[in-house]
Write an enzyme that holds these catalytic residues in place. Structure first.
Site, PDB file in Angstrom:
ATOM      1  N   GLY A 149       0.788  -1.223   0.000  1.00 62.25           N
ATOM      2  CA  GLY A 149       0.000   0.000   0.000  1.00 62.25           C
ATOM      3  C   GLY A 149       0.823   1.276   0.000  1.00 62.25           C
ATOM      4  N   GLU A 178       8.608  -4.172  10.584  1.00 66.86           N
ATOM      5  CA  GLU A 178       9.395  -5.274  11.129  1.00 66.86           C
ATOM      6  C   GLU A 178       9.168  -5.507  12.623  1.00 66.86           C
ATOM      7  OE1 GLU A 178      13.333  -5.597   8.642  1.00 66.86           O
ATOM      8  OE2 GLU A 178      12.744  -3.514   8.881  1.00 66.86           O
TER       9      GLU A 178
END
Lengths: 158, 763, 82
Positions: free
Chosen positions: B487, B717
Site C-alpha cells: 500500500g 518489522e
C-alpha cells in the site's frame, strides 16, 4: 498426445479452447485464455489463490482438469464486477484495506462470493472457517474478515 | 528540514483512502511476476540436487539438448566464475561469489534443492522431459543439518576455504563457523554478583520461511546487442538489475528491469534466484525466457530465516532492577555464511536500560538453503529467548511483567549493548499503553493464560528517489523507485497531496522501471514510508516553491510575497497586493508561459530512521489432552512515529503478529535423516489460516520521529519480534508449562504437560 | 574532541581491545583516515562494513554527518533489511 476441444461458459460468456489432457483448469485459464487474475500459489490445493466458482461451488482450479470444465459454468475474479461497477465485496476489500500485496485477493474475493451467495449473514466463525482454505501471509486476516462482514451487511441491505 | 507532522494541521495524512492500485488488485487486472509475458517467450526450468551435500563429478546435458523443442541448456559452465567479493548491499553483507554459487552450483551442491542446471524449452512438458535427460554424476558427501552438530569437531565441512572470522589467533583449519561476534558493555560478572535472582535457560527456534503466497517469477530477454529486459516480481527492481549485472558481467546500463506487482516478500525477495539464469538461458536460446518457481521450489531453494540455539542468563535485585544480561546465540546461515547474527545480538536486550550486557554469537553454515532476510532479521530469534527469560524473571520476583519492564525500560539517553545511546523513543509510552489497555486486566478462564512480550527494531533509511510532477490540468503524478508491497503508493500520494494542498484523489502514484527513475534501494527494512516518503515530500516541497514563483510571475510581484495555502497561491499580506487566490490548476494551465513543465525529482540517502518498539499481549487456551493452543485474544501496541495511512500501518502490525504466531505454534523446516526437507508444501508447512485466529487489535502509539518531515518511523518489522515470547509466556501462564523450543506444536506442548505432571506423580 | 566508542568484537580486533578513545576528526572522512592511521585496517573496515551512530542517530552512510567537538561516535555493523 493431441489436444481436446473444450466448450464451457466463463463469466457468463461461451468459451471454446483446446487443452492437453493433463492440463489443469488453472493453467488453461491463465495460459490459454489469458485470464491471469486467478493466481497459482501452490498448485496443490493448499493456498486457495486459484479459487474459482464452478456451477455455484467454490473450487481450487489447480485441482480441476481443464477438460472437466466442459459444459459447466465458471466464474473467475474477472467476472465478479459488473462492467466498471465493482461488486460490494471488492468495494469493501478496498475500503477496509483488506489487501496488502494483493496476490491472494482474487481467491479471497471469489471465495467470499461463493460464501455470501449461500449464506448472506455468516457469523465471524463461519467466515473464518469458510476462508480457511485461502492463505494470506500479509494481513493476519483481521481486515479481510471485517471486509466480508461489511460486504455481507451491504448486500443484505441492498 | 521542516517538521510538518503536527497532527492538527494535517488534512490527508492520517486518513484512510483507497489505494491507487486497489481496483486492479480486486479485479484481477494487476500484473504479478508470473502474469508478465514477452512476445515469443519460452519456458525455463531448473534441475535441483537430490543430495544435501555432494561433489559434482560431471553433468552430461547432451541428451537433453537433442530433445526436440529444447532451445538451450545451461550449467555453471555458462555462468561467469566470479571471484569472492564482499559488499554491503543493503539487506546485509553479501558475497557475490556465494550469491552466484547459490543460483547455480559449481563444484559442490550444498543443500537438497541446490540448482545444478537449467533448460529452456518451447513448453512446460518439453522442459520437464529435458530435465530428466540431464545426467549428473555426484559423489555424495556426509551432510550436517543441525547448528550444534555443524559446530562440533569432526563435522562435515561445507567450505574448505571458510575459516572462522573474529577469533585470534586466526584459525588454520576450515570450519563451519563463519564468524564469531561479541557486543559487550559493563561487566556482567560483577552485575550477576549484585543479583538476588537469576534465570538461566537454553532456547531453540526452528528455521521458518517467509512464505509469501506468490512464488518467485520472472521473464527475461537479451538481445543481439546485449541489451537485457527483465520483468520480475521482487522487493527491488534496482536490486535485480545490480545483481544480474554483477553475476553475468553485464553493464548496468544494458539492463532494464520492470517491477511486476509483488505478491509478498517479507525480506525473502531481496535477492536473486531466477533472473541471472533466465538471462543466461535467453542468451543460449535467443528467445525471451519465462521462469516460475513451484511452491516446492520456494521451500527447498529460497529463504528461509535462521533457526538457532540461544542461551540466556538474566539477573536482578529483589526489587526488580536488572543487574546483568547475557546471551550466547548460534544461528544457522544455511549453505553460505550470512545469518543475521549481528542484529540478533544487538536487539535481544535493546528494550532495556542495562549497565552490564554481554552477547556472543556464531554464524554457522550447514546443508540447508542459504538464509534470506525475513522481517527484522535476527531480532525475533534472540527476543524469543530474552523476552521469555524476562517473563520467567518476573515470575521469580513475583512482579507484574509490565512493571518489571517499566522499571528497566530503555528511554532517551539509555545506552544499548552495541554502544548507541537511544534518542527519542517510545518504549515507555508503548508499555504504558499496554498496561492501560482493557485486555491486560480482562478475566481469564480455565486452561487460559496471558502473555506479554516486547520487541525492538532499528528500522533503516537509505537511498530513494521520488518525483512529483504537476500535470497540465493541475493533477499530480508521483513516481518512486520503491516496489509497492503493502500500500505504499497510497502513502506516497498522501504525503504529496498533503504538501501540495490538493485532494488525494488528484494525485496518482506509479513505480516506473529502472531506466525511468533514480536509484532506489529495496522495499525492506521498514524504509519506504520513511526514506522514499522523505524524497517524495522534499520533491513536493520543491514543487510548491516553484508554484509560488510561477504565481508571483503571473501576478508580477516578488516570490517572497506569495504564500502557499490549501492548494492555492495567496498574497502573503495586504502589502503584496489584492489578488484572488491562484489554485494549482490555474498555475498549471500557464506552465508554458511561466517556464515550462512543473516538477521535481529528488534522490536522498536518508539517515536516522527512528527505531520502533512494540508490546504484544496474547491470551491462549491450551488443551492439556491434545496440546493444542488456541489464540483467544491478541493486542499489539506499537510506536509508529506518525501513521500516514493508519489502515495499512495496522495491517503491517496485524500481519507481522500473525506471522509470529505461526512461528510460535506451527512453522518449521522438518528434515529427515537423509537431509531432505520433509514438508516442502503448504499442507505440511502450516502457516496460520483464518480459522486459527481471532481479530488482531493494533494499537498505534505515535511518538513522532523528528528526523522525518511527518514524523514517520518504520513499522513493518517490529511486529514480528514479540509474538513468539508473547505466545510462549501465555502458554506458560495457562498451564505453568516449561516451554523453551519453537514451534510450540501440539506434541511439544503435550510433552510439556506430561513433564509437568511427572514430578507430582513421584511425590 | 569527539569520542569513538566500540562495543562489537569486529572493530575491537583492530584496536586490540581498546573500546573508547578520543579523535581529532571534525568530519567523517577525517575520522576514517585517523582510524586507519591509528589502527591499520580499521578505517577501511568502517568504510565498507560499519555504520556509525553519532549522538544516538544511526548513519549507514555518514559522509554528510556533522561531528561536534563533544560528539559520541559509535561504530556498529550496518543494519540490513527485511
Amino acid at each position: 498426445m493431441s489436444k481436446i476441444h473444450v466448450e464451457t461458459t466463463i463469466n457468463g460468456e461461451p468459451m471454446e479452447f483446446l487443452a492437453n489432457p493433463g492440463e489443469s483448469l488453472l493453467d488453461a485459464l491463465r495460459n490459454t485464455l489469458n485470464l491471469t487474475g486467478t493466481k497459482e500459489g501452490c498448485g496443490s490445493g493448499d493456498c486457495g489463490a486459484c479459487t474459482v466458482i464452478i456451477d455455484g461451488r467454490m473450487t481450487c482450479s489447480c485441482l480441476v482438469l481443464a477438460v472437466e470444465a466442459g459444459g459447466h459454468e465458471i466464474t473467475t475474479i474477472e467476472g465478479i464486477a459488473q462492467g466498471d461497477t465493482l461488486h460490494p465485496i471488492q468495494q469493501k476489500f478496498l475500503e477496509n484495506a483488506a489487501l496488502q500485496c494483493g496476490f491472494c485477493t482474487p481467491g479471497f474475493i471469489v471465495a467470499t462470493k461463493a460464501l455470501l451467495d449461500k449464506n448472506p449473514n455468516p457469523t465471524e466463525t463461519e467466515i473464518r472457517f469458510w476462508l480457511a482454505g485461502n492463505l494470506c501471509r500479509c494481513t493476519g486476516y483481521d481486515k479481510i474478515v471485517r471486509a466480508v462482514q461489511d460486504a455481507a451487511a451491504e448486500m443484505r441491505g441492498g | 528540514m521542516t517538521f510538518i507532522g503536527n497532527k492538527s494541521d494535517l488534512r490527508v495524512v492520517g486518513t484512510r483512502p483507497v489505494r491507487p492500485d486497489g481496483v486492479d488488485k480486486v479485479t484481477g487486472r494487476a500484473v504479478y511476476g508470473a502474469d508478465a509475458t514477452m512476445p515469443g517467450q519460452i519456458i525455463g526450468k531448473v534441475l535441483r540436487s537430490p543430495h544435501p551435500h555432494a561433489r559434482i563429478i560431471s553433468i552430461d546435458t547432451s541428451k537433453a539438448e537433442k530433445l526436440p523443442g529444447v532451445k538451450g541448456v545451461i550449467t555453471s559452465a555458462d555462468i561467469p566464475n566470479i571471484p569472492s567479493e564482499e559488499a554491503f548491499v543493503g539487506e546485509g553483507p553479501m558475497n557475490f561469489r556465494d550469491l552466484s554459487l547459490n543460483c547455480m552450483a559449481r563444484d559442490k551442491v550444498l543443500y537438497e534443492g541446490h540448482v545444478v542446471a537449467a533448460v529452456a524449452a518451447i513448453n512446460d512438458a518439453v522442459a520437464d522431459a529435458a530435465l530428466k535427460l540431464i545426467d549428473v554424476k555426484y559423489e555424495v558427501l556426509p551432510h550436517v543439518i543441525d547448528v550444534e552438530e555443524a559446530m562440533a569437531p569432526g563435522a562435515p565441512i561445507l567450505h574448505d576455504t571458510l575459516f572462522t572470522a573474529g577469533v585470534t589467533p586466526k584459525p588454520t583449519t576450515p570450519s563451519n563457523v563463519a564468524k564469531q561476534v561479541r557486543f559487550t558493555i559493563g561487566d556482567v560478572e560483577a552485575g550477576f554478583k549484585q543479583a538476588d535472582v537469576i534465570v538461566e535457560q537454553t532456547y531453540t527456534t526452528a528455521p521458518v520461511h517467509q512464505a509469501y503466497i506468490e512464488p518467485h517469477a520472472c521473464v527475461a530477454a537479451i538481445a543481439a546487442d546485449g541489451q537485457v529486459l527483465i520483468t520480475a516480481s521482487s522487493q527491488g527492481h534496482f536490486m535485480i538489475r545490480a545483481y544480474t549485472a554483477k553475476l553475468l558481467g553485464i553493464d548496468i546500463a544494458n539492463i532494464r528491469v520492470t517491477n511486476a506487482e509483488i505478491g509478498g516478500g517479507f525480506g525473502g525477495k531481496t535477492v536473486v534466484y531466477l533472473e541471472p539464469l533466465a538471462v543466461a538461458l535467453s542468451k543460449k536460446s535467443g528467445r525471451p525466457v519465462k521462469m516460475t518457481m513451484t511452491r516446492e521450489d520456494v521451500f527447498r531453494g529460497t529463504g528461509p530465516t535462521s533457526g538457532g540455539t540461544i542461551w540466556v542468563k538474566v539477573g536482578a535485585t529483589k526489587d526488580g532492577k536488572i543487574t546483568a544480561a547475557q546471551t550466547v546465540i548460534k544461528l544457522q546461515a544455511g549453505a553460505f555464511p550470512g545469518s543475521p547474527i549481528n542484529p540478533a545480538l544487538m536487539c535481544a536486550f535493546a528494550m532495556y536500560d542495562l549497565a552490564n550486557v554481554d552477547t556472543l554469537g556464531y554464524d554457522v553454515v550447514s546443508n540447508r538453503p542459504k538464509v534470506a532476510a525475513y522481517r527484522a532479521p535476527g531480532a525475533p530469534i534472540s527476543s524469543f529467548a530474552a523476552e521469555s527469560a524476562i517473563d520467567d524473571l518476573a515470575r521469580k520476583l513475583g512482579m507484574d511483567p509490565i512493571e518489571l519492564r517499566l522499571k528497566n525500560a530503555a528511554k532517551q539517553g539509555s545506552k544499548t549493548v552495541y554502544g548507541v545511546t537511544h534518542g527519542v523513543i517510545g518504549y515507555e509510552e508503548v508499555l504504558n499503553a499496554a498496561k492501560a489497555h482493557p485486555h491486560w486486566t480482562a478475566p481469564l478462564g480455565k486452561n487460559q493464560g496471558r502473555g506479554l512480550a516486547t520487541g525492538f527494531w532499528f528500522n533503516i533509511g537509505g537511498e530513494s528517489t521520488g518525483g512529483v510532477f504537476i500535470n497540465e490540468d493541475g493533477t499530480a503524478s508521483v513516481v518512486t523507485g520503491s516496489p509497492d508491497i503493502g500500500g505504499s503508493r497510497a502513502s506516497m500520494a498522501m504525503m504529496a497531496a498533503e504538501v501540495l494542498g490538493i485532494p488525494y484523489e488528484k494525485v496518482r502514484a506509479v513505480i516506473p522501471d529502472t531506466a525511468s527513475i533514480g536509484f532506489t534501494h529495496v522495499t525492506g527494512g521498514s524504509r519506504v514510508t520513511y526514506a522514499t516518503g522523505m524524497a517524495v515530500t522534499q520533491a513536493a516541497q520543491a514543487v510548491v516553491e516553484d508554484l509560488k514563483k510561477r504565481a508571483a510571475m503571473i501576478w508580477d510581484i516578488s516570490p517572497e510575497a506569495v504564500e502557499w495555502k490549501d492548494g492555492e497561491a495567496v498574497p502573503a499580506g495586504a502589502n503584496a497586493g489584492g489578488f484572488d487566490p491562484l489554485p494549482l490548476a490555474a498555475i498549471a494551465l500557464k506552465a508554458a508561459k511561466t517556464g515550462g513543465p512543473i516538477g521535481s525529482e529528488i534522490s536522498v540517502n536518508a539517515q536516522g530512521a527512528g527505531p520502533g518498539f512494540g508490546a504484544h499481549i496474547c491470551d491462549v487456551e491450551v488443551d492439556p489432552e491434545t496440546g493444542h493452543t488456541t489464540i483467544l485474544r491478541y493486542t499489539a501496541v506499537q510506536d509508529v512515529g506518525r501513521a500516514i495511512h493508519p489502515a495499512y500501518v495496522e495491517g503491517q502490525i496485524q500481519g507481522g503478529a500473525v506471522q509470529g504466531i505461526g512461528w510460535a505454534l506451527n512453522e518449521e523446516y522438518i528434515y529427515n535423516k537423509k537431509g531432505h526437507m520433509d514438508n516442502a508444501g503448504f499442507l505440511d508447512y502450516r502457516i496460520p489460516v483464518a480459522s486459527d485466529l481471532p481479530m488482531i487489535e493494533a494499537v498505534l502509539v505515535e511518538v513522532p520521529n523528528t528526523r522525518h518531515p511527518f514524523g514517520v518511523r518504520g513499522v513493518g518489522e517490529v511486529p514480528i519480534v514479540p509474538p513468539m515470547a508473547a505466545v510462549r509466556n501465555a502458554i506458560r501462564g495457562a498451564l505453568d508449562l516449561e516451554l523453551f523450543h519453537l514451534p510450540m506444536s501440539p506434541p511439544r506442548v503435550r510433552a510439556a504437560v506430561d513433564a509437568a505432571k511427572a514430578p507430582k506423580a513421584a511425590e | 574532541m569527539p569520542t569513538v566508542v566500540i562495543s562489537g568484537s569486529s572493530c575491537r580486533d583492530f584496536t586490540h581491545g581498546e573500546s573508547e578513545f578520543e579523535v581529532a576528526a571534525t568530519t567523517f572522512r577525517q575520522l576514517v583516515r585517523e582510524l586507519e592511521q591509528r589502527f591499520p585496517g580499521l578505517g577501511e573496515h568502517v568504510e565498507e562494513y560499519m555504520a556509525v551512530a553519532i549522538d544516538g542517530v544511526i548513519y549507514q552512510d555518514a559522509y554528510h554527518a556533522p561531528l561536534k567537538p563533544n560528539s559520541e561516535i559509535v561504530l556498529i555493523p550496518k543494519i540490513g533489511a527485511g
